[in-house]
Every structure is written in structure tokens, then in C-alpha cells.
Design a protein around this motif. Sequence first.
Motif, PDB file in Angstrom:
ATOM      1  N   GLN A 181       1.203   4.244  -2.725  1.00  0.00           N
ATOM      2  CA  GLN A 181       1.003   5.647  -2.364  1.00  0.00           C
ATOM      3  C   GLN A 181       2.197   6.492  -2.817  1.00  0.00           C
ATOM      4  OE1 GLN A 181      -2.382   5.404  -1.811  1.00  0.00           O
ATOM      5  NE2 GLN A 181      -2.005   7.101  -0.410  1.00  0.00           N
ATOM      6  N   TYR A 194       0.828  -1.202   0.000  1.00  0.00           N
ATOM      7  CA  TYR A 194       0.000   0.000   0.000  1.00  0.00           C
ATOM      8  C   TYR A 194       0.865   1.256   0.000  1.00  0.00           C
ATOM      9  CZ  TYR A 194      -3.062   3.705   1.700  1.00  0.00           C
ATOM     10  OH  TYR A 194      -3.734   4.887   1.851  1.00  0.00           O
ATOM     11  N   GLN A 195       1.873   1.272   0.868  1.00  0.00           N
ATOM     12  CA  GLN A 195       2.710   2.467   0.957  1.00  0.00           C
ATOM     13  C   GLN A 195       3.549   2.662  -0.304  1.00  0.00           C
ATOM     14  OE1 GLN A 195       4.622   1.689   4.746  1.00  0.00           O
ATOM     15  NE2 GLN A 195       3.427   3.307   5.719  1.00  0.00           N
ATOM     16  N   ALA A 223       1.861   7.020  -6.591  1.00  0.00           N
ATOM     17  CA  ALA A 223       0.872   8.048  -6.926  1.00  0.00           C
ATOM     18  C   ALA A 223       1.391   9.443  -6.586  1.00  0.00           C
ATOM     19  CB  ALA A 223      -0.438   7.757  -6.191  1.00  0.00           C
ATOM     20  N   LYS A 224       2.111   9.549  -5.444  1.00  0.00           N
ATOM     21  CA  LYS A 224       2.654  10.847  -5.035  1.00  0.00           C
ATOM     22  C   LYS A 224       3.754  11.318  -6.000  1.00  0.00           C
ATOM     23  CE  LYS A 224       3.221  14.258  -1.990  1.00  0.00           C
ATOM     24  NZ  LYS A 224       4.433  14.925  -2.485  1.00  0.00           N
ATOM     25  N   HIS A 257      -4.049   2.154 -12.500  1.00  0.00           N
ATOM     26  CA  HIS A 257      -3.949   3.562 -12.121  1.00  0.00           C
ATOM     27  C   HIS A 257      -3.971   4.471 -13.345  1.00  0.00           C
ATOM     28  CE1 HIS A 257      -3.104   6.820  -9.359  1.00  0.00           C
ATOM     29  NE2 HIS A 257      -2.107   7.230 -10.127  1.00  0.00           N
TER      30      HIS A 257
END
Length: 765
Positions: free
Chosen positions: A433, A429-430, A436-437, A468
Motif C-alpha cells: 500500500q 500488505y501495508q 502504491a501511495k 502492479h
Amino acid sequence: MASACSIRVRGVVQGVGFRPFVYRLAYANTLAGWVLNGDQGVEIHLEGAERDMETFVQEMRSKHPSASTISEIEVEPAHYEGLNEFTIRESHRAGRPVVHVSPDLPVCEDCLKECFDPSDRRYRYPYNNCTNCGPRYSVILALPYDRASTTMMAWPMDAYCDSEYHDPANRRFHAQPVACSNCGPNVTLRQNGLDLASGWDAIRRTAELLCEGSIVAIKGLGGYHLACDARNPIATAALRSRKYRKEKPFALMVKDIVTARRLVFLTSDAEALLTSSASPIVLAQARLELEGVSPDNHDLGLMLPYTPIQHLLFAAGAPDALVMTSANRSNEPIAYEDADALRRLSGIADAFLIGERPIARRVDDSIVRVGAFGPVVLRRSRGYAPNAVARLQIKRPVLALGSDLKNTITLVVDGHAFVSHHIGDLSHYQGFQAFAKTIEDFISMYDIDTGDLLVVHDCHPQYASTNHAATLLAQETRAIQHHRAHLASVLAERGEWEKSILGVSFDGTGFGDDGSIWGGEIFIGSLERGFERAAHLRAAALPGGDGAAQYPVQAASGFLVQIDGVPDLTQPPFHFTSRYQDAVQLIHHDVRTFSTTSVGRLFDAAAALLGFVGESTFEGQAAIWLEQLARDSASVEAYPFPITDKELDFRPLLEAMIRDRLRGRGVSDIARSFQRGLAAGTTDLILRLCHGRSIDTVVLSGGVFQNELLLEDLKSLLRPHRLEIWTNHAVPPNDGGISLGQAALAAFGNFNDTKHAVREGVVHA
């Protein structure tokens, strides 16, 4: 007679002391005018004698700051304004920026001298920097690069720092992160929820804790490290246990080059990489074994200190060789925000050395090695990213999303291909993230309207990156085949658009045109025309999807079911676990079984036959183990790896391994014959295809080509045939280079949009 000219300089020219350099150069040549940071790079207006302006341009090209890189200089006549002096003007934005952001830079010698000079204002200051060194990419929030657009915005300069900042003769002239202990951030040591010390006292106490065997989380340039004494096996064992890192090697930070030479065999090329401005982790052959640091591996990964904090730690008495590994659990992304680090690392670290300067984005340490064909980057991050690595023939902005393992992204702006830092595994998950960041950061930094974007992604419909892509609301979204992208990354690095090549793309997995799992592919073509699949490894079964990549005996079952007369592999000397028979049953009943041409899985099968019958605890472990085993053998004859109807037939290769294992031949010699056979068979196929099509250049890419022994064998076998061999250098041969290849193929419209159904369970296998 006085005249005027306008100069635009592109490349890595912001955040590296380029404007102060231009200022001093203009005064040295008695020129008036101005310089500023613009959208395209550095913009200069000069007024004076033409001969002096010509000298200025020549000296700018030849004497620019070492941390800068000039890719292009444009000089045009300009209106003469009659200026009387040369000034540095405020940065401006007139359009979309395409300036190259500087990577983070290691602390320079001048700043280090100040750190260790008791009479200096910055004595023992852990954030000392100037225009020649210090943070760049890890602190930049927006472009152009000015203090207000960095994580230093919260620390106004005091009068002393401000005077240096505005003094053209000072090396801190317009150095954006400049600070001192009076006005800037500092460090704090925290243990058991209490702040025990700050500044030099915190660093000194941290060194004591490391000597006592403690594990300390230390904030660096791009994130936290977990550090302990590399010569203390109790400490390294505790770190492995707490971090859930069973066998994967730890990186080391050593006090100096003398210590490095004691620990590894350093060639001149390896030493040059170790001491370069990128300051990466360099893999080299170990001179001695450090228990618990690099199990079952002949190599150690070393880096030198690159921040004032790290140099001060060693000066305070820390052990001269420290494990310095990414601060995370298992394969999670590195922790870089203080609150997150305290939460996630509380069960791992005994104490925290916390730096007050915020980090804009996590940036791992880069990993490189000296290879058979020159330096190769295995993880491209701090010190290299986010440099542009290619100039593509496309004006439209392109965003390439890479693969789901070892992820990077590439953003193409005005033809400049900017490759991100290493992001990692998107199944966490991280990690997703962070992915995406990073996309958000790049699009914002370069002021891209997503409605103008061409977004390209891998063909695999179950990849997180693929899914995504649909959320980005881009003008156009297209797919690029995985193995073609590997080859395209090599050609993009070299700027070779029309060159016809034979490409060998060997790795663990990639979604193929036919919906099966490819990984042993031979292509012919060019970036401009695209790549045609010309040959491949014989297809094998892949039972259980992802599990086959994790358990070598499971991968082996899919290859061995095609061989007659296989003995009972659960008996000595093989000792296969029950997972092997379970996998065979899946194949016989066609349950969760896929087709693959993966050379990565073939390596797993070979490793299982030689004794690697447990679980792989990190990606590629079995293949690395087999290569290390082979290095213990002298040169031996190759096992047969014949070509049958444009297929490399693995059956004789594995039959020979089983036969020699039953005869009691040494496993190191068997491993060497396997590797030699793989190289010989691949060479035969390369020569047959090249001679048939009059091709003189071979491209090698994909994760399997991280295997240096395989590359050495191919080099020696192909050398007599006068073929050029090209490999990756600017980006990794593994999936860290995929995004660049995707962007390059997109620039020529070479997409792969055919849809195939995929059964659940085969995403990364």
C-alpha cells in the motif's frame, strides 16, 4: 545604465530559505525585481547595473543557504520594466514541475537556542523551525512548496508568526511550517487510553517513563519510533519480545556527540556523516556491549537528535542512549498516522507521545556507513530522499518500480531522476500500500499524465511490483534485468553513459535471462550499449524456493550435493538439522528445486558449515554473522576458488571449509579464509576478463557488497593492478538502488523482455 535579466535556478531551492536569501542578496546589491517558486525551481527577475547583477549571480552561487543545492543557473536578458523595489511574489504553476523537493532538515542551532531560552516565545516548543531547518518532504502535499500545500494548512499563523513570516530580515521569512505554542500544533502523552499531559509536561513525563524502563511510541518527522533505555536489558528484551524482533540490531539515538564517542569508535569521516544535515543512522564499531541491542554484531547504529522534541526529551532527563527503532511489528512498514499507530502498537508501547502535526508520508531513518571506497548508503530515506541523484539523457517521463525487497521507486522528469524514500518489503500488505501511495504521490506531485509514462519493472513475473506495472495504464511498460540494474545504478550516479566497464553483481536473488535465479554475475558493457553476461558463479540447486533464503542449512544442501565425500553433517561439529536431509531429498526428486548462481546463498551455505544452523530472522543475517566471525581472525591464507570455463567454482572453497572444520580449526579463521578466497577468486576472474578486453574500470554492486570485509579484500587485491573501482554512494548497493538502475537502462532503451516460465515458490529466494 540599468538593464534587466531573467534567472532560473534549479536544484534543491524550494523550502530551504532560498527566496529570502535572494531577497536579501538583491537589496545588498541595490537591485530591483522579484523572485518566486516556479515549476522548474526558483525564478528571478533583476533590474539594475550589469556589474551589480553579475555580483549577485556570483554570490548566489557561492553563498547560497547550506540546506540548498544548486544544480543549474540559467541567465538570460530580459525586458526592462523600471521596477523600484525587490519583492517575493506568489508561486505559480505554468507547466509540469521539475523542482527538487528538499529532504527533511534537522533543527538548526538558532531554533534550539530559542527552545532552551526561558525568555523566548518558543521556549520548549516541540515544533520550532525556520527556513534553515525542519520538515519538508514529510509535510509537502503538492508543489510548489507553500503552506497551503503542506500538512500545516490547518494551523493559521497568529500575528506574531505572521509578522516574522513577512519580515525579510527574519530567518522565518516565508518559512512555510512556522508556528509557535500559541498558534501551532503541540504534543500529548497518552497512556491506557487517557491523555495524561500536553506540551512540556508531556515531554517531561515521557522522559520519566523511559528512565523507569517503559517502552514509548514517539512521533517523529516521518513516523513513530519505539523508544526505551538502551542500557536497560529488561526493557530491550521486552521490546524484542513485543515487536517479534529476535536478533536484528536496534538503532540508537544518543544525547550528543560525546555520548556517541563513548559507545563507538568514531573516525572523522563517520563523525562527519553523523553530524551532517541528513542526520542518518551511522554504523560504527562498538566500544562496549549493550545487552540486547546488537546481538552477535561488532557494530552499533547511532544517530543524533534531529527534532526539537528529541532534544527536549534529553533535556528533560531521558537516558542519554535510547533504542530508537521503527515503530512496527517485524518487517511491517513504520506507523505514521496516529490512529494506525495506536491500533498497531497498542501491544508494544506502554505509552504514546503523539504530535499533532500530520505526516504526509512515512519516511524511515536513513542508514549509512564509512566504507572501503567512501561513504555508502544502506537505506536511503530521511535526510536524503527525494533528492534527484542523476540527470539522465531522456525527456520522456519514466517511472521505475524497483524490486520487491528494500523497494524504492524512481521518477524521471525532464531527465531528473528523483529516487523515493525507502519503502520496504512489498510482500506485506501495508508495504505494498505504501508502494502504491508513493507512486501516486510522485505522479501527482510532478503532474505526470500516466498515459505519457514509460514504466519499467523487474523481469521477475511474480514480483508484486511487476504485476502492479500492468495496472498503471502507461503508454509503454518494459522489463529490466535485476543485476544489470544494480550495475547501471552506479554508472547513473556518476553520469557515465559510454564508459565500458566490467561489472560484478553479487546478491541473493534476481531473475535471470534463462529463467533461473541469478546472483553471482559478471557483465561487460556500458549503459549506452547494454551489458553482456561474461561469467558467473557455478550453478547450484535451490531447494524449496523462499525457504532456502530463510534456512542456511537448506541453502547449503544445494551446494554440498555437488561435493563428493561429504561427511554426516548432522553429527558434530556441524549439527545440521533434519531440514538439511529433507532439502537433499527435494533435490534428488527434483521437487520444488530451482537453479541458482547466487553468491548470497553461497554465504548462507558457508555460515551453516560454521554453526549457523537455525533460522535467519532477518534478511542477510547469516552472511552478516559470518562477516562478524571473520573479523575476529587475523589475516589468513585464502581458500581456493578457481575459475573453470568462465565459472567461479565453489566446490574447492566449501571442501576446504569442511576439511578444516573436521580438523578443529577455529571457526573465525575458517570464516576469514572463506571470505579471502571469495575475494581472491573474484579478483582472478576480474583480471582475466579486463586484460582480455582492455577494460580499466570495475563496478561492484548488489547486496553482497554491503560486506565491508569483502570490499576491503578486493580493494587490496586489485590496487596493484591499477584498475578503477566504482561502487554505489548516492543510492544503496542493495535493492534500494535497483529503481535508479532500471531508469538509467530505460533511458537508453536497454530492456529485457524475454519471458520465461517460473515455477511457484521462488519469488525472493
